[in-house]
Design a protein around this motif. Structure first.
Motif, mmCIF file in Angstrom:
data_model
loop_
_atom_site.group_PDB
_atom_site.id
_atom_site.type_symbol
_atom_site.label_atom_id
_atom_site.label_comp_id
_atom_site.label_asym_id
_atom_site.label_seq_id
_atom_site.Cartn_x
_atom_site.Cartn_y
_atom_site.Cartn_z
ATOM 1 N N ILE A 39 0.785 -1.479 0.466
ATOM 2 C CA ILE A 39 -0.197 0.535 -0.262
ATOM 3 C C ILE A 39 0.627 1.659 0.152
ATOM 4 O O ILE A 39 0.903 1.842 -0.973
ATOM 5 N N GLU A 40 2.205 0.999 0.363
ATOM 6 C CA GLU A 40 2.522 2.553 1.083
ATOM 7 C C GLU A 40 3.367 2.137 -0.378
ATOM 8 O O GLU A 40 3.075 4.121 -1.077
ATOM 9 N N THR A 41 3.970 1.513 -1.050
ATOM 10 C CA THR A 41 4.657 1.756 -1.931
ATOM 11 C C THR A 41 3.519 2.168 -3.427
ATOM 12 O O THR A 41 4.019 3.113 -3.826
ATOM 13 N N PHE A 42 2.420 1.509 -2.973
ATOM 14 C CA PHE A 42 1.297 2.268 -4.766
ATOM 15 C C PHE A 42 1.227 4.245 -4.176
ATOM 16 O O PHE A 42 1.764 4.677 -4.986
ATOM 17 N N MET A 43 1.327 3.870 -2.927
ATOM 18 C CA MET A 43 1.114 5.618 -2.575
ATOM 19 C C MET A 43 1.348 6.193 -2.683
ATOM 20 O O MET A 43 1.240 7.348 -3.126
ATOM 21 N N ALA A 44 2.439 5.922 -3.121
ATOM 22 C CA ALA A 44 3.246 7.069 -3.121
ATOM 23 C C ALA A 44 3.607 7.566 -4.539
ATOM 24 O O ALA A 44 4.282 8.763 -5.104
ATOM 25 N N GLY A 45 2.965 6.981 -4.985
ATOM 26 C CA GLY A 45 3.096 7.337 -7.245
ATOM 27 C C GLY A 45 1.344 7.746 -7.201
ATOM 28 O O GLY A 45 1.635 8.012 -8.012
ATOM 29 N N VAL A 46 0.584 7.791 -5.565
ATOM 30 C CA VAL A 46 -0.959 8.485 -6.216
ATOM 31 C C VAL A 46 -0.571 9.506 -6.247
ATOM 32 O O VAL A 46 0.038 10.245 -5.038
ATOM 33 N N GLY A 47 -0.712 10.940 -7.152
ATOM 34 C CA GLY A 47 -0.892 12.717 -6.951
ATOM 35 C C GLY A 47 -2.393 12.838 -6.300
ATOM 36 O O GLY A 47 -3.178 13.938 -6.697
ATOM 37 N N CYS A 48 -3.098 12.385 -7.562
ATOM 38 C CA CYS A 48 -4.980 12.451 -6.569
ATOM 39 C C CYS A 48 -5.788 11.578 -7.204
ATOM 40 O O CYS A 48 -5.897 10.550 -7.466
ATOM 41 N N ILE A 49 -6.999 11.528 -6.273
ATOM 42 C CA ILE A 49 -7.304 10.197 -6.091
ATOM 43 C C ILE A 49 -9.077 10.702 -6.329
ATOM 44 O O ILE A 49 -9.686 11.811 -6.307
ATOM 45 N N ALA A 50 -9.680 9.404 -7.299
ATOM 46 C CA ALA A 50 -11.464 10.038 -7.572
ATOM 47 C C ALA A 50 -11.823 8.388 -6.994
ATOM 48 O O ALA A 50 -11.479 7.078 -6.929
#
Length: 179
Positions: A39-50
Motif C-alpha cells: 500500500i505504501e509503495t502504491f500510495m507514493a505514486g498517487v497524486g490524485c484520488i477519484a
C-alpha cells in the motif's frame, strides 16, 4: 505521464465488498506480511484520488473525524450532497468521467490517479477508455455475493500481466495493464 489505476482488494469470487458494504472479510488481513508495504509503495505514486459517493460515505461512517488522504486531492463522483472533512482537499462532482479526466490528471501532476472505487465508478472509466492499469490483491475469502470488482456489460480485451507477488502466503497481488 500520469495514468488511471484501479488499486483494490477482491475476494476470490470477484467481490470488493459484501452486499451491505461490510469489509470485515478484508480487514482481517491488514497485518499480513507485505500488505502495508504494498500500500505504501502504491500510495507514493498517487497524486490524485477519484472515488464514488458510496465509497466516500463508507469512509465518513467508518473513519469519523479522520480523513485518510489529507495531502492528496480527492474527487468524489456522486449525486448526493456531502460536505468535505476539515483540512481535506475534496471536490464533489456530477457527470461523465470523461469531462473531469483532464482535471484529475492535472491534479495528479507527475503521479497517477487512483480510482479507489467503487466498481461502478471504475467501470465508467473503463467504458470511456480511461482505465490504464488494475492492481488487484486477491484475498483468500469467498463471499458468494456482494459488490462486483468491475461490473462491465461485456468482456475486456485480454489484460497484460505486468507483475505478481504473494503477500504473506495469504494473498496474491496481480498488476495488469489494459491494452
Amino acid at each position: 505521464m500520469s495514468i488511471f489505476q484501479y488499486y483494490v482488494a477482491s475476494t476470490i469470487d470477484g467481490f470488493i465488498a459484501s452486499p451491505d458494504d461490510d469489509l470485515g472479510w478484508l480487514l482481517q488481513f491488514d497485518h499480513v506480511e507485505g500488505v502495508n508495504e504494498s500500500i505504501e509503495t502504491f500510495m507514493a505514486g498517487v497524486g490524485c484520488i477519484a472515488m464514488g459517493g458510496d465509497t466516500y460515505r463508507w469512509l465518513m461512517e467508518h473513519e469519523p473525524g479522520k480523513w485518510p488522504y489529507p495531502d492528496t486531492p480527492c474527487w468524489v463522483f456522486t449525486h448526493h450532497e456531502y460536505s468535505a472533512p476539515p483540512g481535506s482537499d475534496v471536490t464533489f462532482v456530477r457527470g461523465d468521467v470523461r469531462e473531469f479526466a483532464p482535471d484529475l490528471l492535472k491534479d495528479a501532476g507527475d503521479k497517477n490517479v487512483w480510482l479507489v472505487g467503487g466498481g461502478h465508478l471504475v467501470a465508467q472509466f473503463a467504458n470511456a477508455g480511461l482505465l490504464h492499469e488494475m492492481i488487484v490483491t486477491i484475498i483468500p475469502v469467498v463471499l458468494g455475493a456482494g459488490k462486483r470488482l468491475l461490473p462491465l456489460n461485456g468482456p475486456t480485451p485480454p489484460l497484460e500481466l505486468v507483475s505478481s507477488k504473494i503477500l504473506g502466503g495469504a494473498a496474491a497481488e496481480l498488476h495488469y495493464r489494459l491494452q
